[in-house]
Design an enzyme around this catalytic site. Structure first.
Site, PDB file in Angstrom:
ATOM      1  N   ALA A 249       0.623  -1.389  -0.526  1.00 35.50           N
ATOM      2  CA  ALA A 249      -0.041   0.133   0.154  1.00 35.50           C
ATOM      3  C   ALA A 249       0.787   1.836   0.155  1.00 35.50           C
ATOM      4  O   ALA A 249       2.383   1.265   0.451  1.00 35.50           O
ATOM      5  CB  ALA A 249      -0.734  -0.100   1.182  1.00 35.50           C
TER       6      ALA A 249
ATOM      7  N   SER B  56      -8.877 -10.223   2.441  1.00 34.57           N
ATOM      8  CA  SER B  56      -8.079 -11.123   3.435  1.00 34.57           C
ATOM      9  C   SER B  56      -8.196 -12.473   3.008  1.00 34.57           C
ATOM     10  O   SER B  56      -8.405 -13.596   2.288  1.00 34.57           O
ATOM     11  CB  SER B  56      -9.448 -11.215   4.530  1.00 34.57           C
ATOM     12  OG  SER B  56      -8.761 -11.228   5.757  1.00 34.57           O
TER      13      SER B  56
ATOM     14  N   LYS C 200     -12.605  -3.773   4.695  1.00 35.17           N
ATOM     15  CA  LYS C 200     -11.512  -3.974   5.248  1.00 35.17           C
ATOM     16  C   LYS C 200     -10.371  -3.768   6.411  1.00 35.17           C
ATOM     17  O   LYS C 200     -10.106  -4.702   7.518  1.00 35.17           O
ATOM     18  CB  LYS C 200     -10.431  -4.099   3.963  1.00 35.17           C
ATOM     19  CG  LYS C 200      -9.168  -4.918   3.825  1.00 35.17           C
ATOM     20  CD  LYS C 200      -8.823  -6.706   3.974  1.00 35.17           C
ATOM     21  CE  LYS C 200      -8.015  -7.280   4.800  1.00 35.17           C
ATOM     22  NZ  LYS C 200      -6.587  -7.191   5.373  1.00 35.17           N
TER      23      LYS C 200
ATOM     24  N   HIS D 281     -12.831  -4.936   9.418  1.00 34.98           N
ATOM     25  CA  HIS D 281     -12.084  -6.310   9.217  1.00 34.98           C
ATOM     26  C   HIS D 281     -10.471  -6.207   9.964  1.00 34.98           C
ATOM     27  O   HIS D 281     -10.413  -7.188  11.408  1.00 34.98           O
ATOM     28  CB  HIS D 281     -12.194  -7.381   7.960  1.00 34.98           C
ATOM     29  CG  HIS D 281     -11.387  -8.785   8.193  1.00 34.98           C
ATOM     30  ND1 HIS D 281      -9.426  -8.346   8.747  1.00 34.98           N
ATOM     31  CD2 HIS D 281     -11.882  -9.340   7.556  1.00 34.98           C
ATOM     32  CE1 HIS D 281      -9.619 -10.303   8.378  1.00 34.98           C
ATOM     33  NE2 HIS D 281     -10.592 -10.246   7.867  1.00 34.98           N
ATOM     34  N   ASN D 282      -9.468  -5.512   9.799  1.00 36.75           N
ATOM     35  CA  ASN D 282      -8.241  -5.744  10.079  1.00 36.75           C
ATOM     36  C   ASN D 282      -8.507  -5.349  12.215  1.00 36.75           C
ATOM     37  O   ASN D 282      -7.425  -5.717  12.554  1.00 36.75           O
ATOM     38  CB  ASN D 282      -7.165  -5.274   9.609  1.00 36.75           C
ATOM     39  CG  ASN D 282      -7.114  -5.764   8.309  1.00 36.75           C
ATOM     40  OD1 ASN D 282      -7.584  -6.904   8.553  1.00 36.75           O
ATOM     41  ND2 ASN D 282      -5.951  -5.592   7.887  1.00 36.75           N
TER      42      ASN D 282
ATOM     43  N   GLU E 100      -9.627  -8.069  13.796  1.00 34.31           N
ATOM     44  CA  GLU E 100      -8.778  -8.670  13.898  1.00 34.31           C
ATOM     45  C   GLU E 100      -7.866  -8.495  14.965  1.00 34.31           C
ATOM     46  O   GLU E 100      -7.583  -9.463  15.402  1.00 34.31           O
ATOM     47  CB  GLU E 100      -8.170  -8.725  12.856  1.00 34.31           C
ATOM     48  CG  GLU E 100      -6.541  -9.742  12.272  1.00 34.31           C
ATOM     49  CD  GLU E 100      -6.116  -9.297  10.934  1.00 34.31           C
ATOM     50  OE1 GLU E 100      -6.435  -9.967  10.129  1.00 34.31           O
ATOM     51  OE2 GLU E 100      -4.739  -9.322  10.653  1.00 34.31           O
ATOM     52  N   TYR E 101      -7.223  -7.453  15.239  1.00 35.12           N
ATOM     53  CA  TYR E 101      -6.500  -7.191  16.436  1.00 35.12           C
ATOM     54  C   TYR E 101      -7.523  -7.308  17.416  1.00 35.12           C
ATOM     55  O   TYR E 101      -6.865  -7.343  18.380  1.00 35.12           O
ATOM     56  CB  TYR E 101      -6.000  -5.762  15.924  1.00 35.12           C
ATOM     57  CG  TYR E 101      -5.108  -4.783  15.032  1.00 35.12           C
ATOM     58  CD1 TYR E 101      -4.770  -5.426  13.964  1.00 35.12           C
ATOM     59  CD2 TYR E 101      -4.282  -3.793  15.867  1.00 35.12           C
ATOM     60  CE1 TYR E 101      -4.181  -5.164  13.301  1.00 35.12           C
ATOM     61  CE2 TYR E 101      -3.378  -3.260  14.952  1.00 35.12           C
ATOM     62  CZ  TYR E 101      -3.100  -4.377  13.474  1.00 35.12           C
ATOM     63  OH  TYR E 101      -2.050  -3.210  12.831  1.00 35.12           O
TER      64      TYR E 101
HETATM   65  C1  6PG Z   1      -5.579 -10.203   6.250  1.00 37.72           C
HETATM   66  C2  6PG Z   1      -4.574  -9.581   6.775  1.00 37.72           C
HETATM   67  C3  6PG Z   1      -3.531  -9.168   6.410  1.00 37.72           C
HETATM   68  C4  6PG Z   1      -2.402  -9.165   6.994  1.00 37.72           C
HETATM   69  C5  6PG Z   1      -2.386  -7.375   8.079  1.00 37.72           C
HETATM   70  C6  6PG Z   1      -1.862  -7.880   9.304  1.00 37.72           C
HETATM   71  O1  6PG Z   1      -7.287  -9.803   6.514  1.00 37.72           O
HETATM   72  O2  6PG Z   1      -5.399 -10.830   5.674  1.00 37.72           O
HETATM   73  O3  6PG Z   1      -5.356  -8.548   8.075  1.00 37.72           O
HETATM   74  O4  6PG Z   1      -4.023  -8.078   5.357  1.00 37.72           O
HETATM   75  O5  6PG Z   1      -2.100  -9.791   8.210  1.00 37.72           O
HETATM   76  O6  6PG Z   1      -2.342  -6.635   7.106  1.00 37.72           O
HETATM   77  O7  6PG Z   1      -1.417  -6.071  10.003  1.00 37.72           O
HETATM   78  P1  6PG Z   1      -0.653  -6.515  10.711  1.00 37.72           P
HETATM   79  O8  6PG Z   1       0.699  -6.520  10.320  1.00 37.72           O
HETATM   80  O9  6PG Z   1      -1.105  -5.053  11.393  1.00 37.72           O
HETATM   81  O10 6PG Z   1      -1.152  -7.082  12.189  1.00 37.72           O
END
Ligand code: 6PG
Length: 510
Positions: A86, A138, A210, A213-214, A217-218
């Site tokens: 990105a 993702s 997305k 989503h992340n 995810e965190y």
């Molecule tokens: C996904 C992940 C991917 C990536 C993250 C990691 O959905 O496949 O989220 O996009 O692994 O960006 O993010 P960090 O390095 O910030 O943990």
């Protein structure tokens, strides 16, 4: 198999881990690819891998050595997929393609984790040169290879062209059971099932979704890490014992890919010491920024997402290793009380419920954030559809996403997931255990920021009355910022001379 010239369906730029696997996934699904990377080694690697996996007699990937060659190998109008980091690299590739002669009706799909505002700006900037479409992806490298979750957005005209390709390569979900249909072998394709690819909205909307989503995810990852910390430091369990507990939980409402991989990480032994590798990993977490962007967006929109923000802070705190080491010798924690076997089992059950409740909060925050962002930016987001495409392929895939899909199918206008009958019951049934788990961890001195901030979020959201009345009084005291009164018509603003000498209330025009 010798490299033959093909007129390819798709051009692909960026053959890193994600790019290479997306190329092979596209090839498995019958698309011919012209592939280019600045590193010729990467081009040769994808060709070699395709040749070793290709069971047909026709080459599927054609390696290119320049942008011009790539364009010359494509059917017109050209369709080019980018899998580059990105930021500036996306613009560099776009400029190079303009230099190589890309046309206004050609489509470029950005599949990286671009900042959503960059995508909006790029679509406008390159309008006269080509059509920029975006599709967040993702699923990591395995998802890219055997079926990712795809979040496309931008021109509907471009989507009409991209849709059959995206639906072919996406992860699939069994329409009857809502469960992922897993591909594991090269060459394997799944032609039935519901694809985890759905048009999200105008430019930027897919990357925003997305990003959220992340953020989730965190939060999901941090919640699991805190549970591990309580089980390890609070209950003195071994990695294998914790893995056993997580494995069991992965059969219930916590069933998710992140739990599954945590079990594997906990069980993995270092090849040189034969002890759990996880205990040898330095406790400093990295981050690339998408969680931070989610937290920033939540602050900008005034949408509370404290579990997500806390997960970002937890990574930041972890990175202060030297400072933490120093503080650990200066600052006291509680004595850790010894627990009986029965008490340990109770804590484990309470912890399970705390994780589940915090997870519901994280998703509630993420979905509410998307709702407010949609309102702010004029997008029409279909939340049931977003939950559906997260049921398989993506990193936060979980059985639980079927329940979120159901909730938004019951009520597409839902303001917060916690108000859905199913989720309200899940929280009501478990909130007491959640509190007990927080008390236990706090008394053990184990930091559980995501679990506890989620509880504060839950308690705040369910409180009809909050202490913001006093806060408004404070603001009015020092800044004449005014306040409303609950015993007077709404909208009327008041200001008071708060000093003991003058107590007069002044109504302020609004
Ligand atoms: C996904 C992940 C991917 C990536 C993250 C990691 O959905 O496949 O989220 O996009 O692994 O960006 O993010 P960090 O390095 O910030 O943990």
């Amino acid at each position: 198999m010798t490299q033959q010239k093909l007129l390819c369906d798709i051009g692909f730029i960026g053959l890193g881990v994600m790019g290479k696997n997306l190329v092979l996934n596209l090839a498995d699904n019958g698309f011919n690819i012209a592939a280019f990377d600045l590193s010729d080694d990467k081009v040769q690697a994808v060709i070699a891998q395709d040749e070793s996996e290709n069971t047909t007699n026709t080459p599927r990937v054609y390696g290119c050595s320049s942008y011009t060659e790539l364009l010359s190998q494509l059917k017109a109008p050209h369709l080019i997929v980018l899998s580059v980091p990105a930021g500036a690299p996306v613009d560099q590739v776009c400029e190079n393609l303009i230099g190589a002669g890309i046309q206004p009706d050609d489509i470029i799909i950005d599949t990286g984790n671009s900042l959503w505002t960059d995508t909006v700006e790029r679509e406008k900037r390159y309008k006269s040169n080509f059509l920029l479409f975006s599709s967040a992806v993702s699923g990591g490298e395995v998802g890219a290879r055997f079926g990712p979750s795809l979040m496309p957005s931008g021109s509907p005209y471009a989507w009409a062209r991209v849709k059959p390709i995206w639906e072919a390569i996406a992860a699939k979900v069994d329409a009857q059971t809502g469960k992922p249909m897993v591909r594991t072998q090269p060459g394997q394709v799944i032609t039935d099932g519901e694809p985890c690819a759905a048009y999200i909205g105008p430019a930027g909307a897919g990357h925003y979704v997305k990003m959220v989503h992340n953020g989730i995810e965190y939060a999901d990852m941090q919640i699991i890490c805190e549970a591990y910390h309580v089980l390890k430091s609070g209950l003195n369990l071994s990695c294998d014992e914790i893995a056993d507990i997580f494995e069991k939980w992965n059969d219930g409402p916590l069933d998710s890919y992140l739990m599954e991989i945590s079990v594997e990480v906990l069980r993995h032994k270092s090849s040189d010491t034969n002890t759990p590798l996880v205990e040898l990993i330095l406790d400093k977490a990295g981050q690339k920024g998408t969680g931070l962007w989610t937290a920033m967006s939540s602050l900008e929109l005034g949408c509370p997402a404290p579990t997500i923000a806390q997960a970002v802070y937890a990574r930041s705190i972890s990175s202060f290793k030297t400072l933490r080491t120093q503080a650990s010798t200066v600052l006291d924690g509680p004595e850790q009380p010894a627990l009986s076997e029965i008490e340990k089992q109770q804590v484990i059950t309470q912890l399970h419920d705390a994780m589940y409740c915090a997870k519901i909060c994280a998703y509630a925050q993420g979905f509410q954030l998307m709702k407010l962002a949609a309102k702010e930016h004029g997008w029409t987001l279909d939340f049931a559809s977003i939950a559906k495409i997260w049921r398989a392929g993506c990193i936060i895939r979980a059985a639980f996403l079927q329940s979120i899909t159901d909730a938004y199918q019951r009520d597409e206008t839902l303001d917060n997931l916690m108000l859905d009958d199913f989720f309200a019951k899940q929280l009501n049934d478990r909130q007491l255990n959640w509190r007990k788990a927080i008390c236990h961890a706090t008394m053990q001195g184990v930091p559980i920021g995501a679990l506890s901030t989620s509880l504060a979020y839950y308690d705040s959201m369910r409180s009809e009355t909050l202490p913001a009345n006093l806060l408004q009084g404070q603001r009015d005291f020092f800044g004449a910022h005014t306040f409303e009164r609950i015993d007077k018509p709404s909208g009327k603003k008041y200001h008071v001379q708060w000093s003991t000498k003058a107590r007069e209330t002044i109504q302020v025009d609004t």
